[in-house]
Write a protein that holds these residues in place. Structure first.
Motif, PDB file in Angstrom:
ATOM      1  N   TYR A  93       0.846  -1.188   0.000  1.00  0.00           N
ATOM      2  CA  TYR A  93       0.000   0.000   0.000  1.00  0.00           C
ATOM      3  C   TYR A  93       0.883   1.239   0.000  1.00  0.00           C
ATOM      4  N   CYS A  94       0.712   2.089  -0.984  1.00  0.00           N
ATOM      5  CA  CYS A  94       1.452   3.339  -0.949  1.00  0.00           C
ATOM      6  C   CYS A  94       0.678   4.388  -0.166  1.00  0.00           C
ATOM      7  N   TYR A  95       1.394   5.397   0.296  1.00  0.00           N
ATOM      8  CA  TYR A  95       0.747   6.453   1.070  1.00  0.00           C
ATOM      9  C   TYR A  95       1.440   7.781   0.829  1.00  0.00           C
ATOM     10  N   VAL A  96       0.708   8.829   1.154  1.00  0.00           N
ATOM     11  CA  VAL A  96       1.203  10.201   1.105  1.00  0.00           C
ATOM     12  C   VAL A  96       0.921  10.828   2.465  1.00  0.00           C
ATOM     13  N   VAL A  97       1.911  11.524   3.002  1.00  0.00           N
ATOM     14  CA  VAL A  97       1.732  12.238   4.267  1.00  0.00           C
ATOM     15  C   VAL A  97       1.727  13.725   3.981  1.00  0.00           C
ATOM     16  N   ARG A  98       0.721  14.381   4.438  1.00  0.00           N
ATOM     17  CA  ARG A  98       0.607  15.815   4.247  1.00  0.00           C
ATOM     18  C   ARG A  98       1.568  16.555   5.178  1.00  0.00           C
ATOM     19  N   ALA A  99       2.292  17.517   4.631  1.00  0.00           N
ATOM     20  CA  ALA A  99       3.232  18.307   5.424  1.00  0.00           C
ATOM     21  C   ALA A  99       2.504  19.095   6.495  1.00  0.00           C
ATOM     22  N   GLY A 100       3.007  19.019   7.728  1.00  0.00           N
ATOM     23  CA  GLY A 100       2.445  19.785   8.833  1.00  0.00           C
ATOM     24  C   GLY A 100       1.243  19.148   9.492  1.00  0.00           C
ATOM     25  N   TRP A 101       0.784  18.030   8.940  1.00  0.00           N
ATOM     26  CA  TRP A 101      -0.377  17.322   9.482  1.00  0.00           C
ATOM     27  C   TRP A 101      -0.013  15.863   9.631  1.00  0.00           C
ATOM     28  N   ASN A 102      -0.547  15.199  10.578  1.00  0.00           N
ATOM     29  CA  ASN A 102      -0.347  13.757  10.719  1.00  0.00           C
ATOM     30  C   ASN A 102      -1.464  13.025  10.000  1.00  0.00           C
ATOM     31  N   SER A 103      -1.602  13.311   8.706  1.00  0.00           N
ATOM     32  CA  SER A 103      -2.687  12.700   7.943  1.00  0.00           C
ATOM     33  C   SER A 103      -2.124  11.920   6.768  1.00  0.00           C
ATOM     34  N   TYR A 104      -2.630  10.740   6.597  1.00  0.00           N
ATOM     35  CA  TYR A 104      -2.187   9.818   5.558  1.00  0.00           C
ATOM     36  C   TYR A 104      -3.299   9.625   4.538  1.00  0.00           C
ATOM     37  N   HIS A 105      -2.875   9.515   3.296  1.00  0.00           N
ATOM     38  CA  HIS A 105      -3.773   9.130   2.214  1.00  0.00           C
ATOM     39  C   HIS A 105      -3.215   7.857   1.597  1.00  0.00           C
ATOM     40  N   TRP A 106      -4.108   6.910   1.301  1.00  0.00           N
ATOM     41  CA  TRP A 106      -3.662   5.576   0.928  1.00  0.00           C
ATOM     42  C   TRP A 106      -4.073   5.186  -0.485  1.00  0.00           C
ATOM     43  N   GLY A 107      -3.207   4.374  -1.091  1.00  0.00           N
ATOM     44  CA  GLY A 107      -3.561   3.742  -2.341  1.00  0.00           C
ATOM     45  C   GLY A 107      -4.395   2.496  -2.087  1.00  0.00           C
ATOM     46  N   GLN A 108      -4.836   1.872  -3.173  1.00  0.00           N
ATOM     47  CA  GLN A 108      -5.733   0.723  -3.068  1.00  0.00           C
ATOM     48  C   GLN A 108      -4.990  -0.579  -2.781  1.00  0.00           C
ATOM     49  N   GLY A 109      -3.677  -0.554  -2.935  1.00  0.00           N
ATOM     50  CA  GLY A 109      -2.879  -1.751  -2.691  1.00  0.00           C
ATOM     51  C   GLY A 109      -2.634  -2.527  -3.966  1.00  0.00           C
ATOM     52  N   THR A 110      -1.468  -3.151  -4.021  1.00  0.00           N
ATOM     53  CA  THR A 110      -1.127  -4.009  -5.151  1.00  0.00           C
ATOM     54  C   THR A 110      -0.464  -5.273  -4.610  1.00  0.00           C
ATOM     55  N   GLN A 111      -0.839  -6.409  -5.174  1.00  0.00           N
ATOM     56  CA  GLN A 111      -0.353  -7.695  -4.675  1.00  0.00           C
ATOM     57  C   GLN A 111       1.028  -8.000  -5.242  1.00  0.00           C
ATOM     58  N   VAL A 112       1.932  -8.384  -4.352  1.00  0.00           N
ATOM     59  CA  VAL A 112       3.256  -8.876  -4.736  1.00  0.00           C
ATOM     60  C   VAL A 112       3.379 -10.298  -4.205  1.00  0.00           C
TER      61      VAL A 112
END
Length: 116
Positions: A93-112
């Motif tokens: 699962y990839c994610y992005v963290v917003r600068a200055g906030w403890n908030s994560y946004h997530w991808g849908q996931g990819t199987q390996v």
């Protein structure tokens, strides 16, 4: 609404390589970091790697020297995975963290899947 599109997973033999891509769109804020977690069947989600906006990177110990995270100038991150092992199997699962906030946004996931 932030969108993270993941791609690049699949089935590979031990010792093989894969490259995951995470393309972030509709970003309306400064990004602190982008990265990946993974989750193997029956296990908790595990942090894998991240890259900060300044380009510094960190990796979990088990992937150091085998995985490389990078990012382009268009909010797309890449995870190059070499010398893959069966224990690398999981949903990434990839994610992005917003600068200055403890908030994560997530991808849908990819199987390996690493298996012979």
């Amino acid at each position: 609404q932030v969108q993270l599109a993941e791609s690049g997973g699949g089935l590979v033999q031990p010792g093989g390589s894969l490259r995951l891509t995470c393309a972030a769109s509709k970003i309306t804020f400064s990004i602190y970091a982008m990265g990946w977690y993974r989750q193997a069947p029956g296990q908790e989600r595990e942090w894998v790697a991240h890259i900060r906006s300044g380009g510094s990177t960190d990796y979990t110990e088990s992937v150091k020297g085998r995985f490389t995270i990078s990012r382009d100038s268009k909010n797309t991150a890449f995870l190059r995975m070499d010398s893959l092992k069966p224990e690398d199997t999981g949903v990434y699962y990839c994610y992005v963290v917003r600068a200055g906030w403890n908030s994560y946004h997530w991808g849908q996931g990819t199987q390996v899947t690493v298996s012979s």
